[in-house]
Design an enzyme around this catalytic site. Structure first.
Site, PDB file in Angstrom:
ATOM      1  N   ASP A  44      -2.662 -10.201 -19.446  1.00 13.80           N
ATOM      2  CA  ASP A  44      -3.526  -9.202 -18.801  1.00 13.80           C
ATOM      3  C   ASP A  44      -2.813  -7.863 -18.658  1.00 13.80           C
ATOM      4  O   ASP A  44      -1.595  -7.783 -18.722  1.00 13.80           O
ATOM      5  CB  ASP A  44      -3.906  -9.692 -17.403  1.00 13.80           C
ATOM      6  CG  ASP A  44      -5.239 -10.410 -17.407  1.00 13.80           C
ATOM      7  OD1 ASP A  44      -5.866 -10.462 -18.477  1.00 13.80           O
ATOM      8  OD2 ASP A  44      -5.633 -10.909 -16.342  1.00 13.80           O
ATOM      9  N   LYS A  66      -7.847  -4.757 -20.311  1.00 11.30           N
ATOM     10  CA  LYS A  66      -8.650  -3.567 -20.626  1.00 11.30           C
ATOM     11  C   LYS A  66      -7.788  -2.417 -21.104  1.00 11.30           C
ATOM     12  O   LYS A  66      -8.214  -1.574 -21.849  1.00 11.30           O
ATOM     13  CB  LYS A  66      -9.418  -3.129 -19.387  1.00 11.30           C
ATOM     14  CG  LYS A  66     -10.498  -4.116 -19.038  1.00 11.30           C
ATOM     15  CD  LYS A  66     -11.389  -3.591 -17.930  1.00 11.30           C
ATOM     16  CE  LYS A  66     -12.426  -4.621 -17.581  1.00 11.30           C
ATOM     17  NZ  LYS A  66     -12.303  -5.196 -16.271  1.00 11.30           N
ATOM     18  N   MET A 183      -8.915  -3.148  -5.748  1.00  8.30           N
ATOM     19  CA  MET A 183      -9.842  -2.406  -6.617  1.00  8.30           C
ATOM     20  C   MET A 183     -10.707  -1.432  -5.802  1.00  8.30           C
ATOM     21  O   MET A 183     -11.888  -1.260  -6.079  1.00  8.30           O
ATOM     22  CB  MET A 183     -10.750  -3.380  -7.398  1.00  8.30           C
ATOM     23  CG  MET A 183      -9.975  -4.248  -8.372  1.00  8.30           C
ATOM     24  SD  MET A 183     -10.947  -5.586  -9.056  1.00  8.30           S
ATOM     25  CE  MET A 183     -10.811  -6.843  -7.777  1.00  8.30           C
TER      26      MET A 183
HETATM   27  N1  SAH Z   1      -4.973 -11.301  -9.248  1.00  7.29           N
HETATM   28  C1  SAH Z   1      -4.421 -10.050  -8.800  1.00  7.29           C
HETATM   29  C2  SAH Z   1      -5.510  -9.035  -8.508  1.00  7.29           C
HETATM   30  C3  SAH Z   1      -6.247  -8.588  -9.752  1.00  7.29           C
HETATM   31  S1  SAH Z   1      -7.465  -7.403  -9.406  1.00  7.29           S
HETATM   32  C4  SAH Z   1      -3.539 -10.289  -7.578  1.00  7.29           C
HETATM   33  O1  SAH Z   1      -3.548 -11.400  -7.042  1.00  7.29           O
HETATM   34  O2  SAH Z   1      -2.811  -9.378  -7.187  1.00  7.29           O
HETATM   35  C5  SAH Z   1      -6.604  -5.900  -9.785  1.00  7.29           C
HETATM   36  C6  SAH Z   1      -6.286  -5.154  -8.505  1.00  7.29           C
HETATM   37  O3  SAH Z   1      -5.148  -5.707  -7.876  1.00  7.29           O
HETATM   38  C7  SAH Z   1      -5.942  -3.694  -8.693  1.00  7.29           C
HETATM   39  O4  SAH Z   1      -7.084  -2.883  -8.825  1.00  7.29           O
HETATM   40  C8  SAH Z   1      -5.204  -3.406  -7.399  1.00  7.29           C
HETATM   41  O5  SAH Z   1      -6.112  -3.263  -6.324  1.00  7.29           O
HETATM   42  C9  SAH Z   1      -4.452  -4.703  -7.192  1.00  7.29           C
HETATM   43  N2  SAH Z   1      -3.076  -4.660  -7.726  1.00  7.29           N
HETATM   44  C10 SAH Z   1      -2.571  -5.372  -8.727  1.00  7.29           C
HETATM   45  N3  SAH Z   1      -1.252  -5.126  -8.882  1.00  7.29           N
HETATM   46  C11 SAH Z   1      -0.931  -4.216  -7.933  1.00  7.29           C
HETATM   47  C12 SAH Z   1       0.280  -3.583  -7.529  1.00  7.29           C
HETATM   48  N4  SAH Z   1       1.453  -3.823  -8.138  1.00  7.29           N
HETATM   49  N5  SAH Z   1       0.235  -2.721  -6.489  1.00  7.29           N
HETATM   50  C13 SAH Z   1      -0.903  -2.483  -5.826  1.00  7.29           C
HETATM   51  N6  SAH Z   1      -2.077  -3.059  -6.164  1.00  7.29           N
HETATM   52  C14 SAH Z   1      -2.091  -3.913  -7.194  1.00  7.29           C
END
Ligand code: SAH
Length: 269
Positions: A44, A66, A183
């Site tokens: 991803d 994406k 998000m």
């Molecule tokens: N499964 C992932 C979330 C995926 S949805 C998890 O458990 O973290 C994608 C969203 O995750 C992004 O839009 C953001 O809101 C958050 N995200 C993912 N990585 C991040 C990071 N390193 N710092 C801050 N937000 C993050």
């Protein structure tokens, strides 16, 4: 297993692996072992390339996010790729940011694979919200400040399933809950106005971008200032928005909030 599926003695397996928030040192040992053992990795967007580099030299790496080349790899195409590779006997790792089962579509993928009779495992990862809040030295729950936590998407379905932010805010206020919004950057103005329907404008907010990575940035503000401050700071995705009184537990954060909360002071909240 699907009753019409033939017995497949050479079928491989799929492991959904949580790659965590970004810092490779936050990988679990189980995740590392799965990555090193994979013959095919479907990766991803938000997965740190340093983590992908831990794969065995001969492994095939396919970027399916994406931002990974294709504008948007449809979910059914990813599921087909996983299935085909597993049926060819490959040891497939589906590498996802954070935890596979939190806003990661891991549930759909497991259902699909199980329906096709493909062995599937899930390895947890540290979700971005946990990394974000830990980096501020603040807990998500606290006996005096928060009795629970809600993980929410800021990019929900429209129509009848749209999030009722005012109701959530009201519940959070009554039940003393911390909100962790994923998000949420693009919809921040909408989220802010909804949350103000149930929480005071002075409620502390932290927005953490790229949590756990060297390029991490964070913004502290009050709920009343959230959208404006985010825009002025130029914070973009990936970022999580944390809303709640737990943020005031860190004296340094509380001080910053107190000295920079013009809306809270104006509203008297
Ligand atoms: N499964 C992932 C979330 C995926 S949805 C998890 O458990 O973290 C994608 C969203 O995750 C992004 O839009 C953001 O809101 C958050 N995200 C993912 N990585 C991040 C990071 N390193 N710092 C801050 N937000 C993050």
């Amino acid at each position: 297993m699907h009753k019409d599926l033939p017995n497949r003695p050479h079928c491989g397996q799929v492991t959904l692996v949580g790659a965590g928030p970004g810092d490779p040192e936050l990988l679990t040992l189980k995740a590392l072992k799965a990555i090193q053992a994979a013959s095919v990795l479907l990766v991803d967007d938000l997965v740190n390339p340093e983590i992908v580099a831990l794969a065995a030299p001969g492994a095939r790496v396919v970027h399916v996010g994406k931002r990974g080349g294709c504008k948007s790899t449809p979910q059914h195409f990813i599921e087909k790729l996983m299935l085909t590779a597993a049926l060819e006997g490959e040891n497939v790792v589906r590498l996802k940011g954070g935890d596979p089962f939190l806003f990661g579509r891991g549930g759909e993928e497991v259902q699909h694979l199980q329906a096709m009779g493909v062995p599937v495992r899930v390895v947890n990862g540290i979700t971005a919200g946990l990394a974000a809040i830990s980096s501020l030295h603040v807990p998500l729950t606290h006996r005096e400040a928060a009795h629970g936590v809600l993980f929410l998407t800021g990019h929900p379905a429209a129509g009848p399933h749209a999030t009722n932010w005012a109701l959530l805010a009201h519940t959070a206020q009554q039940e003393r809950l911390t909100l962790v919004i994923y998000m949420g950057v693009s919809g921040v103005a909408h989220i802010q106005s909804g949350l103000l329907g149930g929480l005071p404008a002075s409620t502390p907010v932290a927005i953490v971008q790229n949590a756990s990575l060297p390029q991490q940035r964070q913004l502290l503000c009050s709920l009343g200032d959230m959208a404006l401050e985010l825009q002025q700071a130029g914070i973009t995705s990936p970022a999580v928005i944390v809303v709640g009184e737990v943020l005031s537990l860190n004296p340094a954060l509380a001080l910053q909030l107190a000295t920079q909360a013009p809306v809270a002071q104006r509203s008297g909240a």
